[in-house]
Design an enzyme around this catalytic site. Structure first.
Site, PDB file in Angstrom:
ATOM      1  CB  ALA B  50      -0.939   0.336   0.905  1.00 50.56           C
ATOM      2  N   GLY B  51       1.549   1.247   1.012  1.00 47.75           N
ATOM      3  CA  GLY B  51       2.801   2.727   0.910  1.00 47.75           C
ATOM      4  C   GLY B  51       3.376   2.395  -0.113  1.00 47.75           C
ATOM      5  NE  ARG B 336      -5.778 -17.530   3.785  1.00 43.18           N
ATOM      6  CZ  ARG B 336      -5.064 -16.703   3.119  1.00 43.18           C
ATOM      7  NH1 ARG B 336      -5.376 -15.380   3.959  1.00 43.18           N
ATOM      8  NH2 ARG B 336      -4.494 -16.559   1.501  1.00 43.18           N
ATOM      9  CG  HIS B 407      -1.696 -15.071   7.620  1.00 41.66           C
ATOM     10  ND1 HIS B 407      -0.544 -14.864   7.711  1.00 41.66           N
ATOM     11  CD2 HIS B 407      -2.540 -14.739   6.767  1.00 41.66           C
ATOM     12  CE1 HIS B 407      -0.718 -15.243   6.418  1.00 41.66           C
ATOM     13  NE2 HIS B 407      -1.785 -14.297   5.593  1.00 41.66           N
ATOM     14  NE  ARG B 441      -6.272 -10.744   4.194  1.00 47.88           N
ATOM     15  CZ  ARG B 441      -4.994 -11.753   3.266  1.00 47.88           C
ATOM     16  NH1 ARG B 441      -5.275 -12.471   1.698  1.00 47.88           N
ATOM     17  NH2 ARG B 441      -4.609 -12.212   3.999  1.00 47.88           N
TER      18      ARG B 441
END
Lengths: 254, 643, 252
Positions: B50-51, B336, B407, B441
């Site tokens: 992202a950065g 997950r 995680h 996610r």
């Protein structure tokens, strides 16, 4: 596996700061589990040092799964220790024998000045990438991914080179402190891929010039870098860099 | 334990049909004239996917960018460790994928706790990400003919995952890093390595700068700008043992929270099902084995608890392939959270394997028999190699032993549709925000979100803010800067002066164990209620008994850790309170009281279909809950079934 | 060292001012450029050695043939002089670059390790650890070169008793006997033998290394390239050593 715990003597390089003198300190460490990773062993040493009121040993590490390239260490004179294709964080104590003395030093190369103890400054690598280790494509400028076909086997070679984790083991292990394996990995990756073609000649000339400017040594084709590389990058990429360099030397429009 | 605010948070999601929201919104965003862009300065903290992508893209646009990371080089951010891949609905394999399906899978995978508009935008720009990365020279796997290859991944029934062997995160990050380095060479981005953000500077209610510590020489620095973009990753290390890098921390986000930014859904933590089990109390971190392994590996435990035979000698009819048994249509590719809980269910019932009994088998016997060892090696060679290095066992011969581990964290600072927090000028991207994954996610979505935020969202939305902002340059010695600097300095002095008897790590370990036991894979009201006072007690002991050797004026790794653990100590309490307040089970948040008859998560859409955004009221004081209701106009929340 | 480097760099500095040449010279002055020049000069010296060995092996054909060969060489006159100048400039370039890269390398590793071990196998065949001995073996070859010129060309070999020259036929007619005189002098035989071993070691890395520098590295060809380099190196060294051995054997 002979026993589950080890008694070790650690000979660790200690240096209070960049301009301070450094030297080795010996530490005894008992009951080290063979299942520990090398860095966990150092964690245990540091806990012991803190408990005794001493300053812990500074060492670089982050992901501890062999991919970030942060960990370093010259272990008994070998970059990342005795195993091939392995970073220090993945090295396990089962590789050592009880009673052994383990010498731990930082990477030594003039372009990698020691920051403290075992921590060195590797920003020279960033500056080499800045000099040309990229494809000049602005965000939003890209055609559909499949408009740039790359034959499977070419892509595999590019990926072999791209696997470099930038740890600096090649420099540390090289008798000349040369950064050729690092530089060639990026030059090679981008010279194989169609995306890298437009800047191909300038890239290799600029990156080599920056490498020299940083003060790295010269490659004498000893291949020690290849043996030390945790990502197992082959010196064939150095040969490709040399080819690229010759081509650029003769044909580049400058 | 908390107070509830009566307001509802405004997510600023534009009106209109879902498919057109982003397009229309981009049209409505104000623009900054190209010639004026260099007059605006932006601080980007963190240089992961992202950065790195944000700093590079903003630099390309012409803004004056300062980028910061605590590692020695921006190339080392933990995005690098992502193995499996990145999703996009390109539909190259012609298996029926579409933007809508990616959107739907992600919303459903998140157990209907994510914002529809954000997720749809994510699915829309995913295709551009693949194109962008290919153009940068990211060596994605290819078919023989030269086109891009795809593989399937947990939680999806089709192949939409692009990958670079088992090191996709590395290659994507290096792509962003190289783009960033290019901007550094042009001078538009100034890179500051080995800097840790310690404070956010807020001036007139807007985020205007940061205080960082130069980790090499201990000097505190003030940096001011017109906006601050936080891309500092997740807080998984609150559990001490996780698959995160050792340096990952909540400090930057927490410091912003303390200055007024709301923290959303901290209890949504993802426990990844396939990690190498813990082997001793010296263990410093857990290693993930990519989820892609579940494409070919079969998960099982012996049917008989007392079975002591080596796994290879246990015949098929005495093995319990529990994922295939419970979820026949997804089988080993169940998402997950589901797979992790199923593993926990088996080991809790006493069927676990290995010395600790806290492991299950992931077996490649059948794949090797079917495709041959070479094919398996080509797909997973590096993962098998890594497994063998850590465990000294050969997974080609004996099944891997795996167990769930912390995680990823879906929670993070609250942001609106523009990715701006409730503090004007503070943008939060990637794992550090809460926005796109709801309560769970799906695999190969984190890379997608990080790059989507950085390459394709922030470049537009930040312009809108900057064009509308009227503030003048903030001097580095302005009173608010000096105050923030003083706060950071005081904290360092305090940490160094406690001079107690316990090391920072020992506190972190204890906190982690507490969180894992009571705020981990399964939570109960009683457990959480008991945990909060224990966290407080531990925090108090920390401030009275921690020993941080050395000085503040040099590289001091104990001091770095101490600052991070101190913030985890405060943050952990909020996580527990959030878990306690959410009286339902959803995604990664599983409250034992709320489950269906066959042990699946039981959501309470009537009462909890909202984002919980917490406002800080001082350490130890009751936080205030702000709610953002989740509106589902396009998908109907249903019981999530993978059977 | 750095003063020496500056002196070595002077010709490059001068040439880089020549229009059209500047960028090429600059590119040849980098570490990779220097390696290319090193490889070029090295391989041309190898060429010379092959030709030289071809000449030497004619010793086996007897005195007449060898002397005729020597006479023919000398009859080339100015051509020989040009070839010799070329040869010496290759030597000068090769040695100059060796000094310059060595200086660069020792600056790059200013402080050395307390302990250093290779991670390559103990015997990395075929070239072994030859690459670590390039400086030492190179120096020995230089010693040999000086002595060889004194011995054979200038006939000032220390302690060697040369046969009297035949007054009417010039130098060359005595070449055969001159060679024998030098090689049958024990200190010279030992010196030659040691230095030729050094030559073998030097070339066993040098040839392969030069090919790598020119970019010849391909997994399909590496096996052949590596062994060709190694065998060629020892064929050359072995050929010269056989001459030393022959001279000792025919001692009578």
């Amino acid at each position: 596996m002979s026993s589950d715990t080890l008694n070790l003597t650690l000979r660790v390089w200690r240096q209070a700061g960049p301009d301070k003198p450094g030297g080795f300190c010996d530490y005894q460490l008992e009951g080290v589990s063979t299942h520990m990773s090398f860095l966990e062993m150092l964690d245990v040493l540091n806990e012991k040092l803190i408990a005794a009121g001493d300053e812990p040993v500074a060492f670089d590490h982050d992901c501890r799964e062999g991919i970030c390239g942060m960990c370093s260490l010259m272990i008994n004179g070998q970059a990342h220790g005795p195993d091939r294709g392995t970073t220090t964080c993945q090295l396990h104590m089962r590789r050592f024998a009880s009673g052994e003395t383990i010498t731990i030093e930082p990477w030594r190369a003039s372009p990698f000045p020691v920051v403290r103890d075992l921590v060195v400054n590797r920003s020279a690598f960033d500056r080499i990438i800045q000099s040309g280790g990229f494809v000049s494509v602005n965000t939003g400028n890209a055609p559909d991914g499949n408009c740039i076909p790359v034959p499977g086997h070419r892509q595999e070679i590019a990926m072999d080179a791209a696997a470099c984790i930038g740890c600096g083991a090649c420099v540390a292990a090289c008798k000349n402190a040369s950064a050729m394996l690092f530089v060639s990995a990026k030059v090679s990756q981008l010279s194989i891929l169609p995306q890298g073609q437009p800047e191909r000649a300038g890239r290799v000339l600029n990156m080599v010039a920056q490498m020299d400017k940083e003060g790295f040594g010269s490659c004498t084709n000893t291949s020690e870098c290849e043996a030390a590389c945790p990502a197992e990058i082959s010196v064939s990429h150095i040969a490709r860099l040399n080819r690229e360099y010759m081509k650029a030397l003769i044909f580049a429009d400058r | 334990m908390f107070r509830v605010a009566s307001d509802t948070l405004n997510s600023r999601v534009p009106a209109g049909p879902l498919e057109q929201k982003w397009d229309k919104h981009r049209f409505n965003l104000k623009l900054v004239n190209p010639a004026n862009k260099r007059k605006y300065s932006v601080i980007v903290v963190g240089t992961g996917l992202a950065g790195g992508s944000a700093a590079a893209s903003l630099g390309e646009l012409g803004y004056s960018v300062k980028a910061f990371c605590f590692q020695d080089s921006p190339r080392r951010a933990h995005s690098i460790a992502a193995q499996g891949g990145i999703n996009a609905a390109k539909n190259y394999p012609n298996d029926g994928d579409s933007i809508w399906r990616l959107f739907y899978d992600t919303i459903k995978g998140g157990d209907y706790r994510a914002r529809e508009a954000n997720v749809y935008r994510l699915a829309q720009v995913a295709n551009n990400i693949i194109d962008q990365c290919v153009a940068q020279g990211v060596p994605f796997a290819r078919e023989y003919g030269g086109t891009l290859a795809n593989r399937s991944f947990g939680g999806a029934q089709l192949s939409r995952t692009f990958y670079c062997r088992g090191q996709t995160g590395q290659q994507l990050l290096l792509g962003a890093y190289q783009a960033l380095m290019r901007q550094v060479s042009t001078g538009r981005v100034k890179m500051y390595g080995r800097r840790e953000m310690l404070e956010l500077i807020v001036s007139n209610g807007a985020a205007r700068g940061i205080v960082v510590r130069n980790l090499e020489n201990g000097k505190l620095e003030v940096h001011t700008a017109d906006a601050v973009v936080l891309c500092t990753g997740g807080y998984g290390n609150v559990y001490y043992l996780s698959t995160n890098a050792k340096g990952c921390n909540v400090t930057a986000a927490w410091r912003c929270h303390r200055r007024g930014a709301f923290f959303a859904n901290p209890c949504y933590t993802q426990i990844h099902p396939t990690c190498i089990p813990v082997s001793g109390d010296y263990q410093s971190k857990l290693t993930l084995m990519s989820e892609s392994l579940r494409n070919d590996g079969r998960v099982w435990v012996p049917k008989n608890k007392a079975d002591q035979r080596p796994p290879g000698q246990i015949p098929d009819d005495e093995r319990d392939y529990y994922l295939e048994r419970r979820y026949p249509s997804f089988g080993n590719l169940a998402p997950r959270d589901i797979s992790s809980r199923a593993a926990k269910e088996r080991t809790d019932a006493g069927f676990g394997v290995g010395e600790s009994g806290l492991a299950v088998f992931l077996d490649f016997r059948d794949a090797i028999a079917r495709d041959g060892e070479d094919v398996v090696r080509k797909k997973y060679g590096n993962l098998f190699h890594m497994y063998e290095k850590i465990t000294a066992e050969n997974p080609y011969k004996v099944p891997m032993r795996i167990y769930p581990a912390v995680h990823y964290t879906m929670g993070g600072l609250w942001v609106d549709y523009n990715l701006m927090s409730n503090l004007p000028g503070l943008y939060v991207l990637g794992e550090a925000n809460f926005s796109d994954h709801g309560a769970n996610r799906l695999g190969a979505s984190a890379l997608m979100q990080g790059l989507s935020d950085g390459y394709f969202v922030i470049p537009y939305t930040i312009g809108d803010y900057l064009a509308g902002s009227k503030h003048s340059k903030l001097a580095e010695d302005a009173p608010e800067c000096r105050a923030a600097l003083q706060d950071a300095e005081n904290r360092i002095t305090k940490l160094l002066s406690v001079n107690g008897r316990r090391s920072v790590d020992s506190f972190h370990r204890e906190l982690g164990l507490l969180m894992w036991d009571y705020c981990g894979m399964a939570r109960t009201k009683a457990g959480l209620e008991a945990t909060v006072p224990r966290i407080r007690a531990l925090r108090e002991e920390f401030w009275n008994n921690v020993r941080v050797p050395g000085e503040g004026s040099t590289l001091n790794q104990s001091l770095e850790k101490a600052g991070r653990v101190a913030d985890f100590m405060e943050f952990a309490e909020l996580l527990a309170v959030d878990a306690l307040h959410r009286n339902e089970s959803c995604g990664g948040h599983f409250r034992e009281e709320y489950q269906t008859e066959d042990g699946e998560a039981a959501r309470d859409d009537e009462n909890y279909s909202y984002v919980a955004a917490w406002e800080f009221q001082g350490a130890g004081n009751e936080p205030v809950l702000h709610r953002e209701p989740l509106v589902f106009e396009n998908v109907k929340p249903s019981t999530r079934s993978y059977k | 060292m750095s003063a020496l480097l500056r002196i070595l760099g002077l010709p490059a500095l001068f040439l880089s001012k020549v229009p059209g040449l500047g960028s090429v010279i600059r590119a040849l002055s980098t570490s990779v450029g220097q390696k290319l020049l090193m490889a070029t000069s090295g391989l041309s010296l190898v060429d010379f050695l092959i030709v030289h060995l071809g000449g030497n092996l004619q010793l086996y054909a007897g005195e007449e043939v060898f002397n005729a060969y020597a006479a023919k060489l000398h009859s080339l006159g100015p051509l020989l002089a040009i070839a010799e100048i070329g040869l010496f400039s290759m030597f000068a370039l090769h040695i100059g670059l060796a000094v310059s890269t060595a200086a660069m390398n020792s600056t790059a590793r200013a402080s050395s390790y307390a302990m250093k071990q290779t991670k390559q196998g103990l015997f990395v065949l075929p070239s072994g650890g030859a690459s670590n001995w390039m400086m030492v073996t190179g120096l020995l070859i230089f010693v040999f070169l000086v002595s060889h010129i004194l011995d054979m060309k200038l006939k000032k070999g220390f302690g060697v008793s040369y046969p009297p020259a035949a007054a009417d036929a010039g130098d060359a007619t005595n070449a055969f006997q001159n060679v024998k005189a030098v090689l049958q002098h024990p200190p010279h035989a030992i010196l030659y033998f040691v230095c030729l071993i050094a030559l073998g070691i030097h070339l066993s890395h040098g040839i392969r290394s030069a090919l790598q520098t020119f970019g010849l590295n391909h997994k399909n060809w590496n096996f052949i390239l590596r062994w060709t380099g190694f065998l060629l190196a020892w064929a050359i060294a072995g050929g010269f050593i056989s001459v030393v051995a022959w001279a000792l054997a025919v001692k009578n």
